[in-house]
Motif scaffolding. Sequence first.
Motif, mmCIF file in Angstrom:
data_model
loop_
_atom_site.group_PDB
_atom_site.id
_atom_site.type_symbol
_atom_site.label_atom_id
_atom_site.label_comp_id
_atom_site.label_asym_id
_atom_site.label_seq_id
_atom_site.Cartn_x
_atom_site.Cartn_y
_atom_site.Cartn_z
ATOM 1 N N ILE A 161 0.849 -1.194 0.000
ATOM 2 C CA ILE A 161 0.000 0.000 0.000
ATOM 3 C C ILE A 161 0.887 1.248 0.000
ATOM 4 C CG2 ILE A 161 -1.716 1.310 1.300
ATOM 5 C CD1 ILE A 161 -2.627 -1.386 2.490
ATOM 6 N N LEU A 162 0.605 2.171 -0.916
ATOM 7 C CA LEU A 162 1.309 3.443 -0.971
ATOM 8 C C LEU A 162 0.336 4.567 -0.649
ATOM 9 C CD1 LEU A 162 3.778 5.201 -1.628
ATOM 10 C CD2 LEU A 162 3.002 5.227 -4.012
ATOM 11 N N THR A 163 0.690 5.383 0.347
ATOM 12 C CA THR A 163 -0.109 6.548 0.721
ATOM 13 C C THR A 163 0.748 7.801 0.611
ATOM 14 O OG1 THR A 163 -1.430 5.241 2.280
ATOM 15 C CG2 THR A 163 -1.499 7.636 2.520
ATOM 16 N N VAL A 164 0.269 8.791 -0.145
ATOM 17 C CA VAL A 164 0.947 10.081 -0.283
ATOM 18 C C VAL A 164 -0.042 11.157 0.143
ATOM 19 C CG1 VAL A 164 1.974 11.724 -1.895
ATOM 20 C CG2 VAL A 164 2.436 9.268 -2.146
ATOM 21 N N ASN A 165 0.342 12.001 1.114
ATOM 22 C CA ASN A 165 -0.591 12.995 1.634
ATOM 23 C C ASN A 165 0.138 14.306 1.912
ATOM 24 O OD1 ASN A 165 -3.080 13.986 2.669
ATOM 25 N ND2 ASN A 165 -2.404 13.543 4.753
ATOM 26 N N ASN A 166 -0.441 15.415 1.422
ATOM 27 C CA ASN A 166 0.145 16.744 1.622
ATOM 28 C C ASN A 166 1.595 16.799 1.138
ATOM 29 O OD1 ASN A 166 -2.159 17.968 2.794
ATOM 30 N ND2 ASN A 166 -1.651 17.104 4.794
ATOM 31 N N CYS A 167 1.780 16.554 -0.145
ATOM 32 C CA CYS A 167 3.108 16.594 -0.739
ATOM 33 C C CYS A 167 3.130 17.543 -1.942
ATOM 34 C CB CYS A 167 3.564 15.198 -1.163
ATOM 35 S SG CYS A 167 3.944 14.117 0.250
ATOM 36 N N LEU A 168 4.294 18.129 -2.201
ATOM 37 C CA LEU A 168 4.454 19.096 -3.285
ATOM 38 C C LEU A 168 5.680 18.733 -4.110
ATOM 39 C CD1 LEU A 168 3.832 21.837 -4.681
ATOM 40 C CD2 LEU A 168 5.272 22.918 -2.941
ATOM 41 N N ILE A 169 5.502 18.683 -5.437
ATOM 42 C CA ILE A 169 6.587 18.393 -6.369
ATOM 43 C C ILE A 169 6.624 19.501 -7.420
ATOM 44 C CG2 ILE A 169 7.513 16.761 -8.051
ATOM 45 C CD1 ILE A 169 7.432 15.646 -5.224
ATOM 46 N N TYR A 170 7.801 20.136 -7.629
ATOM 47 C CA TYR A 170 7.899 21.136 -8.699
ATOM 48 C C TYR A 170 9.355 21.404 -9.052
ATOM 49 C CZ TYR A 170 9.127 24.748 -5.243
ATOM 50 O OH TYR A 170 9.742 25.474 -4.264
ATOM 51 N N GLY A 171 9.576 21.836 -10.291
ATOM 52 C CA GLY A 171 10.869 22.339 -10.725
ATOM 53 C C GLY A 171 11.987 21.327 -10.822
ATOM 54 N N ASN A 172 11.667 20.048 -10.882
ATOM 55 C CA ASN A 172 12.710 19.025 -10.913
ATOM 56 C C ASN A 172 13.057 18.624 -12.345
ATOM 57 O OD1 ASN A 172 12.847 18.374 -7.914
ATOM 58 N ND2 ASN A 172 10.665 18.105 -8.334
ATOM 59 N N GLN A 173 14.290 18.184 -12.534
ATOM 60 C CA GLN A 173 14.736 17.649 -13.815
ATOM 61 C C GLN A 173 15.090 16.182 -13.622
ATOM 62 O OE1 GLN A 173 17.990 19.742 -15.646
ATOM 63 N NE2 GLN A 173 18.266 18.206 -17.244
ATOM 64 N N LEU A 174 14.408 15.303 -14.376
ATOM 65 C CA LEU A 174 14.615 13.867 -14.241
ATOM 66 C C LEU A 174 15.162 13.293 -15.526
ATOM 67 C CD1 LEU A 174 12.511 14.560 -11.936
ATOM 68 C CD2 LEU A 174 11.745 12.210 -12.138
ATOM 69 N N GLY A 175 15.970 12.226 -15.397
ATOM 70 C CA GLY A 175 16.496 11.539 -16.562
ATOM 71 C C GLY A 175 16.647 10.062 -16.286
ATOM 72 N N ASN A 176 16.618 9.266 -17.359
ATOM 73 C CA ASN A 176 16.625 7.814 -17.190
ATOM 74 C C ASN A 176 17.351 7.167 -18.361
ATOM 75 O OD1 ASN A 176 16.078 5.166 -16.579
ATOM 76 N ND2 ASN A 176 13.858 5.395 -16.540
ATOM 77 N N ARG A 179 -3.470 2.362 -3.488
ATOM 78 C CA ARG A 179 -2.795 3.622 -3.816
ATOM 79 C C ARG A 179 -3.685 4.763 -3.374
ATOM 80 N NH1 ARG A 179 0.698 2.545 -9.210
ATOM 81 N NH2 ARG A 179 0.822 0.295 -9.050
ATOM 82 N N LYS A 180 -3.181 5.542 -2.450
ATOM 83 C CA LYS A 180 -3.990 6.600 -1.860
ATOM 84 C C LYS A 180 -3.194 7.905 -1.924
ATOM 85 C CE LYS A 180 -5.829 3.079 1.237
ATOM 86 N NZ LYS A 180 -6.094 2.651 2.630
#
Length: 221
Positions: A81-96, A119-120
């Motif tokens: 079980i994955l729970t995500v609460n009150n989170c903020l994501i911005y301005g990131n650069q990702l590569g793979n 998934r919550k």
Amino acid sequence: MLSNKRTENVIKNINVKNSYFVGSGYTGGLVGGTWSSSIATASLTIENSSVANSYIYNTHTINGGAGAMIGQFGSSSGSPILTVNNCLIYGNQLGNAAGGVDAAITGSSGGINNNSNYRKIKNSVFLDISPATGDYWAGNCVSNPIYTNCYTDTAYIGANAPTYVTGVLEKISPNDAKGIAAKTAMPLLDWDVWFATTSYPVLPEFHNIQTTLTQSRTDWR
């Protein structure tokens, strides 16, 4: 990487900003990877946390994924079980280097039921990057939503992308997430927890903001 022997893992009150992560495999700003191979009901909870303006890259050319929060989340046994609460994501650069899809919540996932029992994702904002990949995170936003009161300015990547629904996952413009306009554009965000600024909203824990509770808890000092 979180241990696959723990049944409950909690990450709370973590603010990652202006950071650099490079990994040979699953790479994320908060969690590299978690794979429960022996516990049927493992869980991961992330709350009151943010990842901003950071570089996250996976150098492995065969396996791996890059996620702003989690590099990989999945299981070969049971349904974690994955729970995500009150989170903020911005301005990131990702590569793979493996050529996979990068996303805000997780770069890779598998062996997990794709519904709201497992998934919550709640009261969170995902900017400048897709919240997740449609291939793994389709989740019917009407009949079985995995999101509650979440906002994004970026379209889903991959197949089976969900329909945006108010009160579930809503699409906004980048400028709508800044300043006092954020309260209008994201009215269902828990503004007893979040604080509007001249830029993106913040969590008071990271800025020594104290609140005074009156009748409507609107006095911020």
